[in-house]
Design an enzyme around this catalytic site. Structure first.
Site, PDB file in Angstrom:
ATOM      1  N   ASN A 235      -2.524   1.805 -14.123  1.00  0.00           N
ATOM      2  CA  ASN A 235      -3.845   1.591 -14.725  1.00  0.00           C
ATOM      3  C   ASN A 235      -4.732   2.835 -14.649  1.00  0.00           C
ATOM      4  OD1 ASN A 235      -4.521   1.690 -12.055  1.00  0.00           O
ATOM      5  ND2 ASN A 235      -5.380  -0.380 -11.923  1.00  0.00           N
TER       6      ASN A 235
ATOM      7  N   ASN B 220      -5.905   6.103 -10.126  1.00  0.00           N
ATOM      8  CA  ASN B 220      -5.853   7.354  -9.359  1.00  0.00           C
ATOM      9  C   ASN B 220      -4.858   8.327  -9.981  1.00  0.00           C
ATOM     10  OD1 ASN B 220      -6.708   8.964  -7.187  1.00  0.00           O
ATOM     11  ND2 ASN B 220      -4.905   8.415  -5.977  1.00  0.00           N
TER      12      ASN B 220
ATOM     13  N   LYS C  76      -4.658   3.775  -1.478  1.00  0.00           N
ATOM     14  CA  LYS C  76      -4.072   4.396  -0.283  1.00  0.00           C
ATOM     15  C   LYS C  76      -5.051   5.175   0.604  1.00  0.00           C
ATOM     16  CE  LYS C  76      -2.916   8.735  -2.489  1.00  0.00           C
ATOM     17  NZ  LYS C  76      -2.007   9.859  -2.625  1.00  0.00           N
TER      18      LYS C  76
ATOM     19  N   SER D  75       4.739   2.494   4.748  1.00  0.00           N
ATOM     20  CA  SER D  75       4.204   3.704   5.374  1.00  0.00           C
ATOM     21  C   SER D  75       4.461   3.691   6.870  1.00  0.00           C
ATOM     22  CB  SER D  75       2.692   3.734   5.125  1.00  0.00           C
ATOM     23  OG  SER D  75       2.086   4.682   5.947  1.00  0.00           O
TER      24      SER D  75
ATOM     25  N   TYR E 142      -6.128  -0.459   4.991  1.00  0.00           N
ATOM     26  CA  TYR E 142      -5.007   0.064   4.193  1.00  0.00           C
ATOM     27  C   TYR E 142      -3.681  -0.187   4.912  1.00  0.00           C
ATOM     28  CZ  TYR E 142      -1.466   3.358   2.711  1.00  0.00           C
ATOM     29  OH  TYR E 142      -0.256   3.905   2.334  1.00  0.00           O
TER      30      TYR E 142
ATOM     31  N   LYS F 100      -0.155  -2.792   4.162  1.00  0.00           N
ATOM     32  CA  LYS F 100       1.278  -2.446   4.153  1.00  0.00           C
ATOM     33  C   LYS F 100       2.033  -3.380   5.100  1.00  0.00           C
ATOM     34  CE  LYS F 100       1.141   0.907   1.219  1.00  0.00           C
ATOM     35  NZ  LYS F 100       1.675   0.710  -0.120  1.00  0.00           N
TER      36      LYS F 100
ATOM     37  N   PHE G 231       6.693   8.988   5.820  1.00  0.00           N
ATOM     38  CA  PHE G 231       5.877   9.729   6.777  1.00  0.00           C
ATOM     39  C   PHE G 231       4.821  10.513   5.970  1.00  0.00           C
ATOM     40  CE2 PHE G 231       7.219   8.573  11.016  1.00  0.00           C
ATOM     41  CZ  PHE G 231       8.110   7.586  10.654  1.00  0.00           C
TER      42      PHE G 231
ATOM     43  N   SER H 170     -11.587  22.106   8.362  1.00  0.00           N
ATOM     44  CA  SER H 170     -11.978  21.616   9.689  1.00  0.00           C
ATOM     45  C   SER H 170     -10.749  21.009  10.330  1.00  0.00           C
ATOM     46  CB  SER H 170     -13.060  20.534   9.582  1.00  0.00           C
ATOM     47  OG  SER H 170     -14.237  21.093   9.070  1.00  0.00           O
TER      48      SER H 170
END
Ligand code: NAD
Ligand code: UDP
Length: 335
Positions: A32, A35, A84, A124, A149, A153, A178, A216
């Site tokens: 869709n 993203n 995600k 995940s 999230y 899963k 991973f 950072s």
């Protein structure tokens, strides 16, 4: 053999579509564009020289799924579609539970109605939470997830297990990824997060191009060799190849199977920065800041089960990952 790929224009799905087309499979994609971008369709066609069907629709839409299963005889499904972003899931849990769970439930419902019983699911390493032992094997406890999230899963894994119990024909390959990074060597497809990236690799490449000022590094006082967080980074092309091996196994098996898809090697944040600088001859300015809440010190796979049972293991190394990630971003920006 015809494979339905949900989320097939996204980062990992697009690489899987390339591998499928390169290996003679017919492909139907539903995405869709939540993203991803429509131009990925042309990029995939350019890389492979092959065509595929594309539906710009939502996997949660039962009517659309009915239409797809009526228009195509689907032999197996690779289900990548889902949201995600860990941080966003904390702020918008309903959105995450709704999209990730409903899309999977509706997909399985339509698969069964249309006698399609082979599913490859994108899970995940996050389902392991903070693992008590390293490297992480598939036997390690799951469920200690720390954000919505990750919990989607874990919940989907439970749902899929129940479906395989209720319907012995239904076969699921649960692939626990991973940290996928890198991009196709053509530089035509890769990871393009909107806005400021949350993940390390997309952040590093944007610092290298000058779009962002400085990386950072979230903490240098972890119990790791250099104090920065250690992860198992895996090239997305290796990951995509793992899906084809899992598909082959799914075709000839029944039941539910779990596989870690990682390299088995952990790299720290500083390892990544230094490798990136060395391979690409660019500087990545960084500063050490506070730890990021919810982060764990180390996470890396024992990928030996996938090798033993699927005949798959990662072949590309950290230098390939660094080079291809940068190559992709440079191509996007047309430097
Ligand atoms: P991505 O966001 O690049 O790709 C997901 C694709 O699914 C996008 O193109 C998006 O538009 C589409 N999509 C989302 N919801 C949809 C819906 N309801 N209907 C139709 N299309 C929809 O993500 P990715 O990195 O390619 O990840 C693919 C899968 O792998 C996801 O399920 C993700 O949770 C899982 N995963 C990713 C990682 C990672 O680090 N990238 C790690 C572990 C697991
Ligand atoms: N990280 C970092 N700076 C960033 C993004 C990530 O130091 O801007 C660190 C993070 O603390 C972790 C590693 O990089 O140790 C990988 O983070 P990422 O978000 O990419 O993956 P995940 O934490 O989900 O494994």
């Amino acid at each position: 053999m015809k494979i339905l790929v949900t989320g097939g224009l996204g980062f990992i799905g697009s690489h899987a579509v390339v591998e499928l087309l390169d290996n003679g499979y017919e492909v139907v994609v539903i995405d869709n564009l939540y993203n991803s971008n429509i131009d990925v369709v042309d990029s995939i066609k350019k890389i492979t020289g092959k065509d595929f069907s594309f539906y710009q629709n939502d996997v949660c839409d039962l009517g659309v799924l009915e239409k797809i299963f009526n228009e195509h005889t689907i032999d197996a499904v690779m289900h990548f579609a889902g949201y995600k972003a860990v941080g966003e899931s904390v702020k918008k849990p309903i959105l995450y539970y709704e999209n990730n769970l409903v899309s999977t439930l509706h997909l399985c419902k339509k698969m069964i109605e249309h006698n399609c019983f082979k599913l490859i699911f994108s899970s995940s390493a996050t389902v392991y939470g903070e693992a008590k032992i390293l490297p992480i094997t598939e036997e390690c406890e799951v469920g200690g997830t720390t954000n919505p999230y990750g919990t989607t899963k874990w919940m989907i894994e439970q749902i899929l297990k129940d479906i395989t119990i209720s319907n012995p024909n239904f076969t699921v390959m649960v692939l626990r990824y991973f940290n996928p990074i890198g991009a196709h060597k053509s530089g035509l497809i890769g990871e393009r997060p909107n806005g400021i990236p949350n993940n390390l690799m997309p952040y590093i490449v944007r610092v290298a191009t000058g779009e962002l000022e400085m990386l950072s590094i979230f903490g240098d006082d972890y119990d790791t060799p250099d104090g920065t967080g250690v992860r198992d980074y895996i090239h997305v092309v290796d990951l995509a190849k793992g899906h084809l091996k899992a598909l082959e196994k799914a075709i000839s098996s029944q039941g539910i199977y779990y596989y870690n898809l990682g390299t088995g090697t952990g790299y720290s944040v500083l390892d990544l920065v230094h490798n990136f600088e060395k391979v690409n001859h660019v500087k990545v300015p960084y500063k050490i800041v506070e730890r990021r809440p919810g982060d764990i010190a180390s996470c890396y796979a024992d990928p030996s089960k996938a090798y033993k049972e699927l005949g798959w293991r990662a072949e590309l190394g950290i230098e390939d990952m660094m080079r291809d990630s940068y190559n992709f971003i440079l191509k996007q920006k047309d430097y």
